[in-house]
Structure formats: C-alpha cells, structure tokens
Write a protein that holds these residues in place. Structure first.
Motif, PDB file in Angstrom:
ATOM      1  N   UNK A 107      26.683  -8.479  -9.804  1.00  0.00           N
ATOM      2  CA  UNK A 107      25.636  -9.050  -9.276  1.00  0.00           C
ATOM      3  C   UNK A 107      24.330  -8.935 -10.014  1.00  0.00           C
ATOM      4  N   UNK A 108      23.823  -7.881 -10.547  1.00  0.00           N
ATOM      5  CA  UNK A 108      22.914  -7.407 -11.184  1.00  0.00           C
ATOM      6  C   UNK A 108      23.183  -7.578 -12.811  1.00  0.00           C
ATOM      7  N   UNK A 109      24.346  -8.047 -13.127  1.00  0.00           N
ATOM      8  CA  UNK A 109      24.519  -8.380 -14.714  1.00  0.00           C
ATOM      9  C   UNK A 109      23.435  -9.391 -15.090  1.00  0.00           C
ATOM     10  N   UNK A 110      22.927  -9.334 -16.375  1.00  0.00           N
ATOM     11  CA  UNK A 110      21.945 -10.491 -16.682  1.00  0.00           C
ATOM     12  C   UNK A 110      22.851 -11.611 -17.030  1.00  0.00           C
ATOM     13  N   UNK A 111      24.044 -11.587 -17.439  1.00  0.00           N
ATOM     14  CA  UNK A 111      24.623 -12.764 -17.649  1.00  0.00           C
ATOM     15  C   UNK A 111      24.839 -13.460 -16.122  1.00  0.00           C
ATOM     16  N   UNK A 112      24.778 -12.856 -14.960  1.00  0.00           N
ATOM     17  CA  UNK A 112      24.863 -13.767 -13.507  1.00  0.00           C
ATOM     18  C   UNK A 112      23.575 -14.096 -13.500  1.00  0.00           C
ATOM     19  N   UNK A 113      22.486 -14.208 -14.152  1.00  0.00           N
ATOM     20  CA  UNK A 113      21.419 -14.526 -13.618  1.00  0.00           C
ATOM     21  C   UNK A 113      21.038 -15.780 -14.604  1.00  0.00           C
ATOM     22  N   UNK A 114      20.114 -16.686 -13.860  1.00  0.00           N
ATOM     23  CA  UNK A 114      19.691 -17.936 -14.634  1.00  0.00           C
ATOM     24  C   UNK A 114      18.384 -18.292 -14.031  1.00  0.00           C
ATOM     25  N   UNK A 115      17.479 -19.064 -14.915  1.00  0.00           N
ATOM     26  CA  UNK A 115      16.133 -19.249 -14.581  1.00  0.00           C
ATOM     27  C   UNK A 115      16.285 -20.929 -13.936  1.00  0.00           C
ATOM     28  N   UNK A 116      15.716 -21.058 -12.886  1.00  0.00           N
ATOM     29  CA  UNK A 116      15.883 -22.257 -12.043  1.00  0.00           C
ATOM     30  C   UNK A 116      14.400 -22.562 -11.539  1.00  0.00           C
ATOM     31  N   UNK A 117      14.141 -23.863 -11.297  1.00  0.00           N
ATOM     32  CA  UNK A 117      12.818 -24.213 -10.629  1.00  0.00           C
ATOM     33  C   UNK A 117      13.191 -23.776  -9.302  1.00  0.00           C
ATOM     34  N   UNK A 118      12.068 -23.285  -8.500  1.00  0.00           N
ATOM     35  CA  UNK A 118      11.973 -22.634  -7.352  1.00  0.00           C
ATOM     36  C   UNK A 118      12.676 -23.405  -6.133  1.00  0.00           C
ATOM     37  N   UNK A 119      12.034 -24.834  -6.322  1.00  0.00           N
ATOM     38  CA  UNK A 119      12.993 -25.806  -5.050  1.00  0.00           C
ATOM     39  C   UNK A 119      14.264 -26.055  -5.455  1.00  0.00           C
ATOM     40  N   UNK A 120      14.962 -25.967  -6.733  1.00  0.00           N
ATOM     41  CA  UNK A 120      16.221 -26.212  -6.819  1.00  0.00           C
ATOM     42  C   UNK A 120      16.929 -24.941  -6.167  1.00  0.00           C
ATOM     43  N   UNK A 121      16.576 -23.879  -6.772  1.00  0.00           N
ATOM     44  CA  UNK A 121      16.895 -22.578  -6.302  1.00  0.00           C
ATOM     45  C   UNK A 121      17.102 -22.503  -4.856  1.00  0.00           C
ATOM     46  N   UNK A 122      16.020 -22.769  -4.296  1.00  0.00           N
ATOM     47  CA  UNK A 122      15.995 -22.824  -2.572  1.00  0.00           C
ATOM     48  C   UNK A 122      17.245 -23.516  -1.998  1.00  0.00           C
ATOM     49  N   UNK A 123      17.389 -24.783  -2.866  1.00  0.00           N
ATOM     50  CA  UNK A 123      18.204 -25.615  -2.113  1.00  0.00           C
ATOM     51  C   UNK A 123      19.894 -25.127  -2.312  1.00  0.00           C
ATOM     52  N   UNK A 124      19.982 -24.294  -3.191  1.00  0.00           N
ATOM     53  CA  UNK A 124      21.655 -23.818  -3.612  1.00  0.00           C
ATOM     54  C   UNK A 124      21.914 -22.363  -3.107  1.00  0.00           C
ATOM     55  N   UNK A 125      20.961 -21.515  -2.763  1.00  0.00           N
ATOM     56  CA  UNK A 125      20.914 -20.246  -2.282  1.00  0.00           C
ATOM     57  C   UNK A 125      22.303 -19.631  -2.435  1.00  0.00           C
ATOM     58  N   UNK A 126      22.965 -19.197  -1.403  1.00  0.00           N
ATOM     59  CA  UNK A 126      24.328 -18.662  -1.341  1.00  0.00           C
ATOM     60  C   UNK A 126      25.631 -19.678  -1.424  1.00  0.00           C
ATOM     61  N   UNK A 127      25.504 -20.639  -1.979  1.00  0.00           N
ATOM     62  CA  UNK A 127      26.748 -21.492  -1.776  1.00  0.00           C
ATOM     63  C   UNK A 127      27.574 -21.107  -3.028  1.00  0.00           C
ATOM     64  N   UNK A 128      28.712 -21.719  -2.766  1.00  0.00           N
ATOM     65  CA  UNK A 128      29.899 -21.266  -3.753  1.00  0.00           C
ATOM     66  C   UNK A 128      29.482 -22.087  -5.133  1.00  0.00           C
ATOM     67  N   UNK A 129      30.157 -21.372  -6.317  1.00  0.00           N
ATOM     68  CA  UNK A 129      29.762 -22.004  -7.602  1.00  0.00           C
ATOM     69  C   UNK A 129      29.995 -23.541  -7.722  1.00  0.00           C
ATOM     70  N   UNK A 130      31.112 -24.009  -7.083  1.00  0.00           N
ATOM     71  CA  UNK A 130      31.285 -25.589  -7.124  1.00  0.00           C
ATOM     72  C   UNK A 130      30.213 -26.379  -6.542  1.00  0.00           C
ATOM     73  N   UNK A 131      29.501 -25.716  -5.599  1.00  0.00           N
ATOM     74  CA  UNK A 131      28.269 -26.452  -5.136  1.00  0.00           C
ATOM     75  C   UNK A 131      27.151 -26.317  -5.954  1.00  0.00           C
ATOM     76  N   UNK A 132      26.828 -25.076  -6.850  1.00  0.00           N
ATOM     77  CA  UNK A 132      25.760 -24.903  -7.745  1.00  0.00           C
ATOM     78  C   UNK A 132      25.768 -25.472  -9.030  1.00  0.00           C
ATOM     79  N   UNK A 133      27.181 -25.919  -9.428  1.00  0.00           N
ATOM     80  CA  UNK A 133      27.434 -26.394 -10.776  1.00  0.00           C
ATOM     81  C   UNK A 133      26.430 -27.533 -11.341  1.00  0.00           C
ATOM     82  N   UNK A 134      26.432 -28.644 -10.343  1.00  0.00           N
ATOM     83  CA  UNK A 134      25.410 -29.650 -10.805  1.00  0.00           C
ATOM     84  C   UNK A 134      24.117 -29.297 -10.922  1.00  0.00           C
ATOM     85  N   UNK A 135      23.549 -28.560 -10.098  1.00  0.00           N
ATOM     86  CA  UNK A 135      22.097 -28.127 -10.133  1.00  0.00           C
ATOM     87  C   UNK A 135      21.791 -27.298 -11.604  1.00  0.00           C
ATOM     88  N   UNK A 136      22.882 -26.248 -11.842  1.00  0.00           N
ATOM     89  CA  UNK A 136      22.888 -25.767 -13.133  1.00  0.00           C
ATOM     90  C   UNK A 136      22.727 -26.455 -14.154  1.00  0.00           C
TER      91      UNK A 136
END
Length: 202
Positions: free
Chosen positions: A132-161
């Motif tokens: 969870x805290x590995x730097x490779x697991x972190x990414x920078x995102x616009x706050x509004x986008x990040x708020x929208x994907x939250x704890x969703x699974x990766x398949x739901x995050x892919x498009x935003x990333x």
C-alpha cells in the motif's frame, strides 16, 4: 549558491531513501557541512561534495533502495513523484520542484488503503499490507478525479489513470493487471529516474 542548494537536496533525498540521516556520523557530517556553508568556508557545490562525498550513497545503492522504498508521508510521496515526472519531461532542475497544492494535485493509492480481497484479489492480505505504501503504488492525480475513483477496483481506475496528463500516472493505468509484480516493475522504473533526478555529481 544555487548549485549548492541543488546538491544539498539531492544528497538529502539519497540519505532519506537509503537511510542514515537523523543519527550518528551521517547527521554529524551534515551538521558540520551546514555550519561550514553558513560560515562561508564551503562556497561551491564541489566543496560541498568533497565534504559529504564519503557518506553519500552511490547510484547503485540509491537505485536499489529506491526500488523498494515505502513512503508513508503523503507530502513526501507527492514531492518525489512530482520531481520524477519533471525529470521524465526533461526539466533541468527537477529536484527543486515545490510541494504542489494538494487541493490541485492529489496522491492516489492505486491499491487503496482500504482495499478488500473481493475488489483486489490480485493481492494477498500480506501483500496488501506490504504494498500500500510502496512508492510504485502511488500516483499523482487531480483531486476531483481522485475523489471519484476512491477505493474502486483497478478495472474501474484504469481509464482515469490512463487519461492523466502526467506520463507516470498514465503509464500506471496502461498495465493489464495491478498486482505486486506491477508495483515492483513501476518502482524499478521510478528508481532509474531517481538516479537522474537526484544526482550525487556536479
């Protein structure tokens, strides 16, 4: 003086990642160097490097440590990723990036802190705690986008990333599966950039 500042930042990041800053001979060496800078006996980056050179982690040591570093402080993770993004973009002074406004640029945990096995079956319980805290697991995102994907699974995050204007964030979304191997591979890439972003040379 600007070169001295850049070198100081680079050596400090290397020390933080590899370990040793904050205790013993390393702290003494940094304190002594700081006093010499203040008194004027160290005026150039070359003089600073000569003073601290013996305790500075080599490129190989820094890259190896960076490839597995865990970062629990959000502000530090954001700084590191921002500097690496600027390095990738060819910025001539990527290490001097200011700490961006968190309301604009947010830190996304791709594998979320509250990940469930149902939504993240690619990680075991032990891996979730370790990655969870590995730097490779972190990414920078616009706050509004990040708020929208939250704890969703990766398949739901892919498009935003993938849609991110930040190359390193977009690359993270381009992988087929987000698992321990994907985090490891991304962090190895970040580590190679880190050697360039925080050089121990002039």
């Amino acid at each position: 003086m600007k070169k001295v500042l850049r070198l100081t930042v680079s050596l400090s990041v290397r020390g933080l990642v590899v370990g040793g800053i904050g205790g013993g001979s390393t702290e003494t060496a940094y304190c002594n160097a700081a006093m010499k800078i203040r008194s004027g006996s160290i005026k150039t980056a070359a003089e600073l490097l000569a003073e601290l050179g013996p305790i500075v982690p080599s490129d190989a040591e820094f890259e190896k440590a960076f490839a597995i570093v865990r970062v629990t402080k959000t502000s530090l993770a954001r700084y590191l990723l921002n500097a690496l993004e600027r390095q990738l973009a060819g910025d001539s002074e990527p290490e001097l990036v200011p700490n961006s406004n968190e309301e604009q640029v947010n830190l996304e945990h791709i594998l979320p802190k509250k990940a469930t096995i149902a939504q993240w079956p690619t990680f075991t319980d032990e891996q979730r705690r370790a990655y969870i805290d590995r730097l490779g697991n972190h990414a920078l995102m616009k706050k509004t986008v990040n708020d929208g994907i939250g704890n969703k699974p990766f398949a739901d995050k892919k498009a935003a990333l993938v849609a991110s204007d930040l190359t390193l964030t977009s690359e993270a979304g381009a992988v087929a599966t987000w698992d321990a191997a994907a985090v490891d591979a991304r962090q190895v890439r970040l580590a190679k950039l880190a050697v360039l972003a925080w050089p121990a040379t002039l």
